[in-house]
Design a protein around this motif. Structure first.
Motif, PDB file in Angstrom:
ATOM      1  N   LEU A   1       0.822  -1.212   0.000  1.00 14.02           N
ATOM      2  CA  LEU A   1       0.000   0.000   0.000  1.00 14.02           C
ATOM      3  C   LEU A   1       0.857   1.263   0.000  1.00 14.02           C
ATOM      4  CD1 LEU A   1      -2.851  -1.044   2.459  1.00 14.02           C
ATOM      5  CD2 LEU A   1      -3.032  -0.699  -0.009  1.00 14.02           C
ATOM      6  N   ILE A   2       1.965   1.247   0.724  1.00 17.34           N
ATOM      7  CA  ILE A   2       2.868   2.405   0.749  1.00 17.34           C
ATOM      8  C   ILE A   2       3.478   2.620  -0.636  1.00 17.34           C
ATOM      9  CG2 ILE A   2       5.047   3.286   1.686  1.00 17.34           C
ATOM     10  CD1 ILE A   2       4.269   1.846   4.327  1.00 17.34           C
ATOM     11  N   VAL A   3       3.869   1.545  -1.308  1.00 17.58           N
ATOM     12  CA  VAL A   3       4.452   1.653  -2.648  1.00 17.58           C
ATOM     13  C   VAL A   3       3.412   2.185  -3.638  1.00 17.58           C
ATOM     14  CG1 VAL A   3       5.375   0.299  -4.584  1.00 17.58           C
ATOM     15  CG2 VAL A   3       6.261  -0.047  -2.283  1.00 17.58           C
ATOM     16  N   VAL A   4       2.174   1.682  -3.560  1.00 17.54           N
ATOM     17  CA  VAL A   4       1.116   2.158  -4.447  1.00 17.54           C
ATOM     18  C   VAL A   4       0.849   3.642  -4.194  1.00 17.54           C
ATOM     19  CG1 VAL A   4      -1.352   1.955  -4.984  1.00 17.54           C
ATOM     20  CG2 VAL A   4       0.053  -0.090  -4.785  1.00 17.54           C
ATOM     21  N   ASP A   5       0.823   4.051  -2.935  1.00 20.30           N
ATOM     22  CA  ASP A   5       0.623   5.455  -2.600  1.00 20.30           C
ATOM     23  C   ASP A   5       1.764   6.312  -3.162  1.00 20.30           C
ATOM     24  OD1 ASP A   5      -0.434   7.785  -1.395  1.00 20.30           O
ATOM     25  OD2 ASP A   5       0.816   7.471   0.374  1.00 20.30           O
ATOM     26  N   PHE A   6       2.979   5.830  -3.047  1.00 22.87           N
ATOM     27  CA  PHE A   6       4.132   6.562  -3.572  1.00 22.87           C
ATOM     28  C   PHE A   6       4.044   6.708  -5.089  1.00 22.87           C
ATOM     29  CE2 PHE A   6       8.448   6.501  -5.374  1.00 22.87           C
ATOM     30  CZ  PHE A   6       8.912   7.696  -4.862  1.00 22.87           C
ATOM     31  N   ILE A   7       3.702   5.628  -5.774  1.00 25.93           N
ATOM     32  CA  ILE A   7       3.619   5.668  -7.242  1.00 25.93           C
ATOM     33  C   ILE A   7       2.503   6.605  -7.691  1.00 25.93           C
ATOM     34  CG2 ILE A   7       3.048   4.289  -9.285  1.00 25.93           C
ATOM     35  CD1 ILE A   7       4.541   1.954  -7.890  1.00 25.93           C
ATOM     36  N   THR A   8       1.326   6.490  -7.094  1.00 23.73           N
ATOM     37  CA  THR A   8       0.221   7.362  -7.507  1.00 23.73           C
ATOM     38  C   THR A   8       0.493   8.817  -7.131  1.00 23.73           C
ATOM     39  OG1 THR A   8      -1.014   6.873  -5.474  1.00 23.73           O
ATOM     40  CG2 THR A   8      -1.526   5.539  -7.431  1.00 23.73           C
ATOM     41  N   GLY A   9       1.121   9.044  -5.983  1.00 21.38           N
ATOM     42  CA  GLY A   9       1.472  10.411  -5.586  1.00 21.38           C
ATOM     43  C   GLY A   9       2.506  11.026  -6.514  1.00 21.38           C
ATOM     44  N   SER A  10       3.499  10.246  -6.924  1.00 22.22           N
ATOM     45  CA  SER A  10       4.511  10.742  -7.858  1.00 22.22           C
ATOM     46  C   SER A  10       3.889  11.050  -9.213  1.00 22.22           C
ATOM     47  CB  SER A  10       5.625   9.702  -8.039  1.00 22.22           C
ATOM     48  OG  SER A  10       6.267   9.465  -6.820  1.00 22.22           O
ATOM     49  N   TYR A  11       3.002  10.171  -9.664  1.00 19.55           N
ATOM     50  CA  TYR A  11       2.354  10.398 -10.955  1.00 19.55           C
ATOM     51  C   TYR A  11       1.466  11.643 -10.905  1.00 19.55           C
ATOM     52  CZ  TYR A  11      -0.144   9.487 -15.281  1.00 19.55           C
ATOM     53  OH  TYR A  11      -0.689   9.604 -16.530  1.00 19.55           O
ATOM     54  N   ALA A  12       0.756  11.821  -9.789  1.00 22.91           N
ATOM     55  CA  ALA A  12      -0.090  13.016  -9.636  1.00 22.91           C
ATOM     56  C   ALA A  12       0.769  14.281  -9.627  1.00 22.91           C
ATOM     57  CB  ALA A  12      -0.917  12.928  -8.359  1.00 22.91           C
ATOM     58  N   ALA A  13       1.920  14.233  -8.977  1.00 28.89           N
ATOM     59  CA  ALA A  13       2.814  15.394  -8.944  1.00 28.89           C
ATOM     60  C   ALA A  13       3.350  15.713 -10.340  1.00 28.89           C
ATOM     61  CB  ALA A  13       3.965  15.144  -7.978  1.00 28.89           C
TER      62      ALA A  13
ATOM     63  N   ILE B   1      -5.170  -1.879  14.306  1.00 25.63           N
ATOM     64  CA  ILE B   1      -4.143  -0.925  13.887  1.00 25.63           C
ATOM     65  C   ILE B   1      -3.826  -1.080  12.406  1.00 25.63           C
ATOM     66  CG2 ILE B   1      -1.706  -0.323  14.176  1.00 25.63           C
ATOM     67  CD1 ILE B   1      -2.149  -0.799  17.193  1.00 25.63           C
ATOM     68  N   ALA B   2      -3.707  -2.319  11.936  1.00 25.95           N
ATOM     69  CA  ALA B   2      -3.442  -2.538  10.513  1.00 25.95           C
ATOM     70  C   ALA B   2      -4.605  -2.018   9.669  1.00 25.95           C
ATOM     71  CB  ALA B   2      -3.200  -4.015  10.236  1.00 25.95           C
ATOM     72  N   GLY B   3      -5.814  -2.153  10.166  1.00 32.09           N
ATOM     73  CA  GLY B   3      -6.977  -1.640   9.448  1.00 32.09           C
ATOM     74  C   GLY B   3      -6.943  -0.126   9.321  1.00 32.09           C
ATOM     75  N   PHE B   4      -6.612   0.565  10.405  1.00 32.06           N
ATOM     76  CA  PHE B   4      -6.521   2.032  10.355  1.00 32.06           C
ATOM     77  C   PHE B   4      -5.416   2.490   9.397  1.00 32.06           C
ATOM     78  CE2 PHE B   4      -8.850   2.193  14.483  1.00 32.06           C
ATOM     79  CZ  PHE B   4      -9.867   3.030  14.054  1.00 32.06           C
ATOM     80  N   ILE B   5      -4.280   1.819   9.440  1.00 34.85           N
ATOM     81  CA  ILE B   5      -3.183   2.188   8.538  1.00 34.85           C
ATOM     82  C   ILE B   5      -3.590   1.931   7.092  1.00 34.85           C
ATOM     83  CG2 ILE B   5      -0.827   1.610   7.843  1.00 34.85           C
ATOM     84  CD1 ILE B   5      -0.235   1.057  10.819  1.00 34.85           C
ATOM     85  N   ALA B   6      -4.231   0.796   6.831  1.00 35.22           N
ATOM     86  CA  ALA B   6      -4.657   0.473   5.462  1.00 35.22           C
ATOM     87  C   ALA B   6      -5.679   1.482   4.958  1.00 35.22           C
ATOM     88  CB  ALA B   6      -5.228  -0.942   5.415  1.00 35.22           C
ATOM     89  N   ILE B   7      -6.621   1.871   5.806  1.00 38.34           N
ATOM     90  CA  ILE B   7      -7.625   2.865   5.400  1.00 38.34           C
ATOM     91  C   ILE B   7      -6.950   4.195   5.071  1.00 38.34           C
ATOM     92  CG2 ILE B   7      -9.523   4.278   6.278  1.00 38.34           C
ATOM     93  CD1 ILE B   7     -10.515   1.735   7.718  1.00 38.34           C
ATOM     94  N   THR B   8      -5.966   4.583   5.867  1.00 34.42           N
ATOM     95  CA  THR B   8      -5.236   5.820   5.614  1.00 34.42           C
ATOM     96  C   THR B   8      -4.527   5.784   4.263  1.00 34.42           C
ATOM     97  OG1 THR B   8      -4.857   6.107   7.984  1.00 34.42           O
ATOM     98  CG2 THR B   8      -3.425   7.345   6.506  1.00 34.42           C
ATOM     99  N   GLU B   9      -3.867   4.678   3.976  1.00 40.03           N
ATOM    100  CA  GLU B   9      -3.144   4.561   2.704  1.00 40.03           C
ATOM    101  C   GLU B   9      -4.104   4.495   1.519  1.00 40.03           C
ATOM    102  OE1 GLU B   9       0.247   4.769   2.018  1.00 40.03           O
ATOM    103  OE2 GLU B   9       0.132   5.526   4.059  1.00 40.03           O
ATOM    104  N   ILE B  10      -5.202   3.773   1.655  1.00 40.94           N
ATOM    105  CA  ILE B  10      -6.180   3.680   0.563  1.00 40.94           C
ATOM    106  C   ILE B  10      -6.812   5.044   0.309  1.00 40.94           C
ATOM    107  CG2 ILE B  10      -8.420   2.693  -0.076  1.00 40.94           C
ATOM    108  CD1 ILE B  10      -7.439   0.088   1.267  1.00 40.94           C
ATOM    109  N   LYS B  11      -7.097   5.790   1.374  1.00 40.61           N
ATOM    110  CA  LYS B  11      -7.643   7.138   1.212  1.00 40.61           C
ATOM    111  C   LYS B  11      -6.653   8.028   0.461  1.00 40.61           C
ATOM    112  CE  LYS B  11      -9.485  11.013   3.878  1.00 40.61           C
ATOM    113  NZ  LYS B  11      -8.546  12.052   3.478  1.00 40.61           N
ATOM    114  N   SER B  12      -5.392   7.901   0.775  1.00 41.95           N
ATOM    115  CA  SER B  12      -4.370   8.686   0.090  1.00 41.95           C
ATOM    116  C   SER B  12      -4.276   8.300  -1.388  1.00 41.95           C
ATOM    117  CB  SER B  12      -3.017   8.489   0.775  1.00 41.95           C
ATOM    118  OG  SER B  12      -2.018   9.203   0.114  1.00 41.95           O
TER     119      SER B  12
END
Length: 144
Positions: free
Chosen positions: A28-40, A86-97
């Protein structure tokens, strides 16, 4: 060298029950990084090393928190599923991002698209009732 191999094997054996959760968080962190970089890139926003540093720190901090929750649940309080919470909250945060990055890339809000899709199903009346209740509470709070 033999001691290092035995130590690594012992560590991996100890962490094997939580391996799937940690791999999912890294994904999820890698997907967030890739989508964030592409958006930038698409919005002509410069990519700074400090933002990349945030991703690297998220990788370590999230996994340390997951490990702490795993050990807390396994050795201290086994009645409460700390790891799943805790894993659920972190996953929701990353998916929201990731979904926010999707909105920045394509200009489509996935949440609104999902609600519009649900309105095409038999759940239309339920969604309309919920949105009417939200509209009424928003108007009441504005008047107060």
């Amino acid at each position: 060298m033999d001691k290092v191999i035995k130590l690594m094997f012992w560590l991996l054996t100890l962490l094997s029950p939580v391996n799937g959760v940690m791999v999912t968080m890294v994904f999820l962190i890698v997907v967030d990084f890739i989508t964030g970089s592409y958006a930038a890139i698409k919005n002509h926003i410069p990519i700074r090393s400090s933002r990349i540093g945030h991703t690297i720190s998220k990788f370590f901090i999230y996994n340390l928190v997951i490990l702490a929750a795993f050990f807390l649940e396994k050795h201290i309080v086994d009645e409460v599923p700390f790891l799943k919470i805790i894993a659920g909250f972190i996953a929701i945060t990353e998916i929201k991002s990731v979904l926010e990055n999707f909105n920045k890339i394509y200009g489509v809000n996935p949440f609104k698209a999902l609600i519009n899709l649900i309105k095409l199903t038999p759940l239309k009346e339920t969604i309309e009732t919920l949105t009417e209740d939200d509209d009424a509470s928003n108007e009441a709070s504005k008047q107060a």
